[in-house]
Motif scaffolding. Structure first.
Motif, PDB file in Angstrom:
ATOM      1  N   VAL A 155      -8.540 -19.387  37.301  1.00 23.80           N
ATOM      2  CA  VAL A 155      -9.810 -19.849  37.868  1.00 23.80           C
ATOM      3  C   VAL A 155     -10.936 -18.943  37.386  1.00 23.80           C
ATOM      4  O   VAL A 155     -10.774 -17.719  37.312  1.00 23.80           O
ATOM      5  CB  VAL A 155      -9.746 -19.905  39.413  1.00 23.80           C
ATOM      6  CG1 VAL A 155      -9.409 -18.546  40.008  1.00 23.80           C
ATOM      7  CG2 VAL A 155     -11.043 -20.423  40.003  1.00 23.80           C
ATOM      8  N   ILE A 156     -12.036 -19.579  37.051  1.00 22.20           N
ATOM      9  CA  ILE A 156     -13.253 -18.862  36.670  1.00 22.20           C
ATOM     10  C   ILE A 156     -14.320 -19.232  37.679  1.00 22.20           C
ATOM     11  O   ILE A 156     -14.536 -20.418  37.947  1.00 22.20           O
ATOM     12  CB  ILE A 156     -13.690 -19.237  35.239  1.00 22.20           C
ATOM     13  CG1 ILE A 156     -12.593 -18.895  34.243  1.00 22.20           C
ATOM     14  CG2 ILE A 156     -14.989 -18.514  34.876  1.00 22.20           C
ATOM     15  CD1 ILE A 156     -12.867 -19.400  32.827  1.00 22.20           C
ATOM     16  N   CYS A 157     -14.978 -18.256  38.243  1.00 20.49           N
ATOM     17  CA  CYS A 157     -16.004 -18.554  39.225  1.00 20.49           C
ATOM     18  C   CYS A 157     -17.208 -17.653  38.987  1.00 20.49           C
ATOM     19  O   CYS A 157     -17.105 -16.622  38.301  1.00 20.49           O
ATOM     20  CB  CYS A 157     -15.483 -18.386  40.654  1.00 20.49           C
ATOM     21  SG  CYS A 157     -15.188 -16.681  41.136  1.00 20.49           S
ATOM     22  N   LYS A 158     -18.315 -18.053  39.574  1.00 19.68           N
ATOM     23  CA  LYS A 158     -19.532 -17.257  39.438  1.00 19.68           C
ATOM     24  C   LYS A 158     -19.591 -16.195  40.523  1.00 19.68           C
ATOM     25  O   LYS A 158     -19.066 -16.374  41.642  1.00 19.68           O
ATOM     26  CB  LYS A 158     -20.758 -18.160  39.501  1.00 19.68           C
ATOM     27  CG  LYS A 158     -20.900 -19.086  38.291  1.00 19.68           C
ATOM     28  CD  LYS A 158     -22.207 -19.863  38.326  1.00 19.68           C
ATOM     29  CE  LYS A 158     -22.360 -20.725  37.074  1.00 19.68           C
ATOM     30  NZ  LYS A 158     -23.628 -21.495  37.075  1.00 19.68           N
ATOM     31  N   SER A 159     -20.253 -15.123  40.213  1.00 20.69           N
ATOM     32  CA  SER A 159     -20.405 -14.025  41.157  1.00 20.69           C
ATOM     33  C   SER A 159     -21.072 -14.525  42.436  1.00 20.69           C
ATOM     34  O   SER A 159     -22.034 -15.295  42.388  1.00 20.69           O
ATOM     35  CB  SER A 159     -21.251 -12.924  40.507  1.00 20.69           C
ATOM     36  OG  SER A 159     -21.325 -11.802  41.333  1.00 20.69           O
TER      37      SER A 159
ATOM     38  N   THR B 132      -8.141 -15.903  50.134  1.00 22.62           N
ATOM     39  CA  THR B 132      -9.508 -16.284  49.794  1.00 22.62           C
ATOM     40  C   THR B 132     -10.287 -15.030  49.425  1.00 22.62           C
ATOM     41  O   THR B 132     -10.383 -14.107  50.248  1.00 22.62           O
ATOM     42  CB  THR B 132     -10.200 -17.004  50.951  1.00 22.62           C
ATOM     43  OG1 THR B 132      -9.448 -18.182  51.299  1.00 22.62           O
ATOM     44  CG2 THR B 132     -11.612 -17.422  50.567  1.00 22.62           C
ATOM     45  N   VAL B 133     -10.787 -15.017  48.215  1.00 24.17           N
ATOM     46  CA  VAL B 133     -11.643 -13.913  47.774  1.00 24.17           C
ATOM     47  C   VAL B 133     -13.077 -14.340  48.077  1.00 24.17           C
ATOM     48  O   VAL B 133     -13.594 -15.285  47.472  1.00 24.17           O
ATOM     49  CB  VAL B 133     -11.468 -13.626  46.279  1.00 24.17           C
ATOM     50  CG1 VAL B 133     -12.314 -12.435  45.854  1.00 24.17           C
ATOM     51  CG2 VAL B 133      -9.993 -13.378  45.951  1.00 24.17           C
TER      52      VAL B 133
ATOM     53  N   ASP C 210     -13.684  -7.988  40.872  1.00 25.56           N
ATOM     54  CA  ASP C 210     -12.534  -8.646  41.512  1.00 25.56           C
ATOM     55  C   ASP C 210     -11.696  -9.410  40.502  1.00 25.56           C
ATOM     56  O   ASP C 210     -10.620  -9.936  40.847  1.00 25.56           O
ATOM     57  CB  ASP C 210     -13.007  -9.617  42.602  1.00 25.56           C
ATOM     58  CG  ASP C 210     -13.756  -8.921  43.723  1.00 25.56           C
ATOM     59  OD1 ASP C 210     -14.737  -9.495  44.234  1.00 25.56           O
ATOM     60  OD2 ASP C 210     -13.366  -7.786  44.069  1.00 25.56           O
ATOM     61  N   SER C 211     -12.182  -9.491  39.273  1.00 25.95           N
ATOM     62  CA  SER C 211     -11.411 -10.170  38.224  1.00 25.95           C
ATOM     63  C   SER C 211     -10.089  -9.445  38.036  1.00 25.95           C
ATOM     64  O   SER C 211     -10.054  -8.236  37.787  1.00 25.95           O
ATOM     65  CB  SER C 211     -12.206 -10.175  36.907  1.00 25.95           C
ATOM     66  OG  SER C 211     -13.421 -10.872  37.050  1.00 25.95           O
ATOM     67  N   SER C 212      -9.020 -10.189  38.176  1.00 26.35           N
ATOM     68  CA  SER C 212      -7.693  -9.574  38.116  1.00 26.35           C
ATOM     69  C   SER C 212      -6.639 -10.673  38.112  1.00 26.35           C
ATOM     70  O   SER C 212      -6.960 -11.863  38.149  1.00 26.35           O
ATOM     71  CB  SER C 212      -7.493  -8.660  39.337  1.00 26.35           C
ATOM     72  OG  SER C 212      -6.286  -7.925  39.241  1.00 26.35           O
ATOM     73  N   PHE C 213      -5.395 -10.249  38.063  1.00 23.19           N
ATOM     74  CA  PHE C 213      -4.252 -11.153  38.145  1.00 23.19           C
ATOM     75  C   PHE C 213      -3.684 -11.014  39.556  1.00 23.19           C
ATOM     76  O   PHE C 213      -3.263  -9.923  39.954  1.00 23.19           O
ATOM     77  CB  PHE C 213      -3.226 -10.741  37.081  1.00 23.19           C
ATOM     78  CG  PHE C 213      -2.132 -11.735  36.826  1.00 23.19           C
ATOM     79  CD1 PHE C 213      -0.810 -11.335  36.786  1.00 23.19           C
ATOM     80  CD2 PHE C 213      -2.427 -13.064  36.599  1.00 23.19           C
ATOM     81  CE1 PHE C 213       0.205 -12.248  36.522  1.00 23.19           C
ATOM     82  CE2 PHE C 213      -1.424 -13.982  36.342  1.00 23.19           C
ATOM     83  CZ  PHE C 213      -0.101 -13.575  36.305  1.00 23.19           C
TER      84      PHE C 213
ATOM     85  N   ARG D 137      -4.836 -16.003  37.527  1.00 21.32           N
ATOM     86  CA  ARG D 137      -5.790 -15.121  36.841  1.00 21.32           C
ATOM     87  C   ARG D 137      -7.201 -15.512  37.283  1.00 21.32           C
ATOM     88  O   ARG D 137      -7.645 -16.634  37.046  1.00 21.32           O
ATOM     89  CB  ARG D 137      -5.658 -15.240  35.332  1.00 21.32           C
ATOM     90  CG  ARG D 137      -6.601 -14.279  34.588  1.00 21.32           C
ATOM     91  CD  ARG D 137      -6.145 -13.941  33.202  1.00 21.32           C
ATOM     92  NE  ARG D 137      -4.808 -13.372  33.168  1.00 21.32           N
ATOM     93  CZ  ARG D 137      -4.538 -12.099  33.413  1.00 21.32           C
ATOM     94  NH1 ARG D 137      -5.491 -11.252  33.735  1.00 21.32           N
ATOM     95  NH2 ARG D 137      -3.285 -11.657  33.335  1.00 21.32           N
ATOM     96  N   LEU D 138      -7.867 -14.593  37.932  1.00 16.75           N
ATOM     97  CA  LEU D 138      -9.230 -14.817  38.416  1.00 16.75           C
ATOM     98  C   LEU D 138     -10.206 -14.098  37.503  1.00 16.75           C
ATOM     99  O   LEU D 138     -10.075 -12.897  37.266  1.00 16.75           O
ATOM    100  CB  LEU D 138      -9.383 -14.312  39.855  1.00 16.75           C
ATOM    101  CG  LEU D 138     -10.816 -14.263  40.409  1.00 16.75           C
ATOM    102  CD1 LEU D 138     -11.426 -15.653  40.490  1.00 16.75           C
ATOM    103  CD2 LEU D 138     -10.837 -13.587  41.776  1.00 16.75           C
ATOM    104  N   THR D 139     -11.186 -14.845  37.036  1.00 13.11           N
ATOM    105  CA  THR D 139     -12.271 -14.261  36.247  1.00 13.11           C
ATOM    106  C   THR D 139     -13.584 -14.575  36.957  1.00 13.11           C
ATOM    107  O   THR D 139     -13.893 -15.739  37.215  1.00 13.11           O
ATOM    108  CB  THR D 139     -12.304 -14.836  34.819  1.00 13.11           C
ATOM    109  OG1 THR D 139     -11.053 -14.599  34.195  1.00 13.11           O
ATOM    110  CG2 THR D 139     -13.409 -14.168  34.004  1.00 13.11           C
ATOM    111  N   VAL D 140     -14.309 -13.544  37.288  1.00 16.92           N
ATOM    112  CA  VAL D 140     -15.597 -13.708  37.960  1.00 16.92           C
ATOM    113  C   VAL D 140     -16.697 -13.369  36.966  1.00 16.92           C
ATOM    114  O   VAL D 140     -16.727 -12.259  36.416  1.00 16.92           O
ATOM    115  CB  VAL D 140     -15.709 -12.806  39.206  1.00 16.92           C
ATOM    116  CG1 VAL D 140     -17.019 -13.079  39.943  1.00 16.92           C
ATOM    117  CG2 VAL D 140     -14.523 -13.016  40.128  1.00 16.92           C
TER     118      VAL D 140
END
Lengths: 110, 117
Positions: B11-15, B80-81, B88-91, B113-116
């Motif tokens: 998942v890719i999300c905005k700050s 939930t982040v 917070d980008s991490s696995f 995998r989270l990418t912020v």
């Protein structure tokens, strides 16, 4: 001092070699000793576990635990390119949380 | 064998936005679920432990208001982040075990995998 120490490698070996992976630990209360294999960007997969001291063999893999020395090992015989992954040692007390080593990255070269 | 699934896998999300990650035990009832975070070239770090129907226990240094964990049933836990930031980008990996099996048996999901940005 970390509770579990593991050399991150990388470790490169030729196909067919015997691989020895090791961890040391400081908490004498640990009862369960596990080895996980983790491929890149995947979750860990349990390979072997040992309760208390002793040896355990499963196919090409042998796990050893020496509680007196606080030292555990994983041996891989006849290593294959498909064994290339990161190997994490892990240990726990009963149902308490698992404490992981940092993982050793292994590359088996054809 | 016991299977644990996670969704989404990436998942890719905005700050500043919030992201929910689901963890499901597919063929067993999970007495306890664990959430880990793994940064590149580092080991898995336990964030929190949750038992079905009770509040999660967070590890020292993990902000409980930022990482909300809900273990509503014996087969589902969510992380939930909230107000995510690039750091917070991490696995994120969940795992589960059950007292029906050995204490050593902890089954891991495939990770998210989270990418912020």
């Amino acid at each position: 001092q970390k509770e579990v120490e593991q050399d991150p490698g990388p470790l490169s070996v030729p196909e067919g070699a015997i691989v020895s992976l090791n961890c040391t630990y400081s908490n004498s209360a640990f009862q369960y000793f596990m080895w996980y294999r983790q491929y890149s960007r995947k979750g860990p997969e349990l390979l072997m576990y040992t309760y208390s001291s002793g040896n355990k063999e499963d196919g090409r893999f042998t796990a050893q635990v020496d509680k007196s020395s606080k030292y555990i090992s994983l041996f891989i015989r006849d290593s294959q390119p498909s064994d290339s992954a990161t190997y994490l040692c892990a240990m726990k007390v009963g149902y308490q949380k698992v404490t992981f080593g940092i993982g050793t990255k292994l590359q088996v070269i054809p | 064998g016991a299977v644990v699934s996670q969704h989404p896998s990436r998942v890719i999300c905005k700050s500043g936005t919030s992201v929910k990650i689901e963890c499901r035990s597919l063929d067993f009832q999970a007495t306890t679920m664990f959430w880990y975070r793994q940064f590149p070239k580092q080991s898995l770090m336990l964030m929190a432990t949750s038992n079905e129907g009770s509040k999660a226990t967070y590890e020292q240094g993990v902000e409980k208001d930022k990482f909300l964990i809900n273990h509503a049933s014996l087969t589902l836990s969510t992380l939930t982040v909230t107000s995510a930031h690039p750091e917070d980008s991490s696995f994120y990996i969940c795992s589960a075990n059950t007292r029906d099996r050995g204490a050593y048996e902890q089954y891991f999901g495939p990770g998210t995998r989270l990418t912020v940005t």
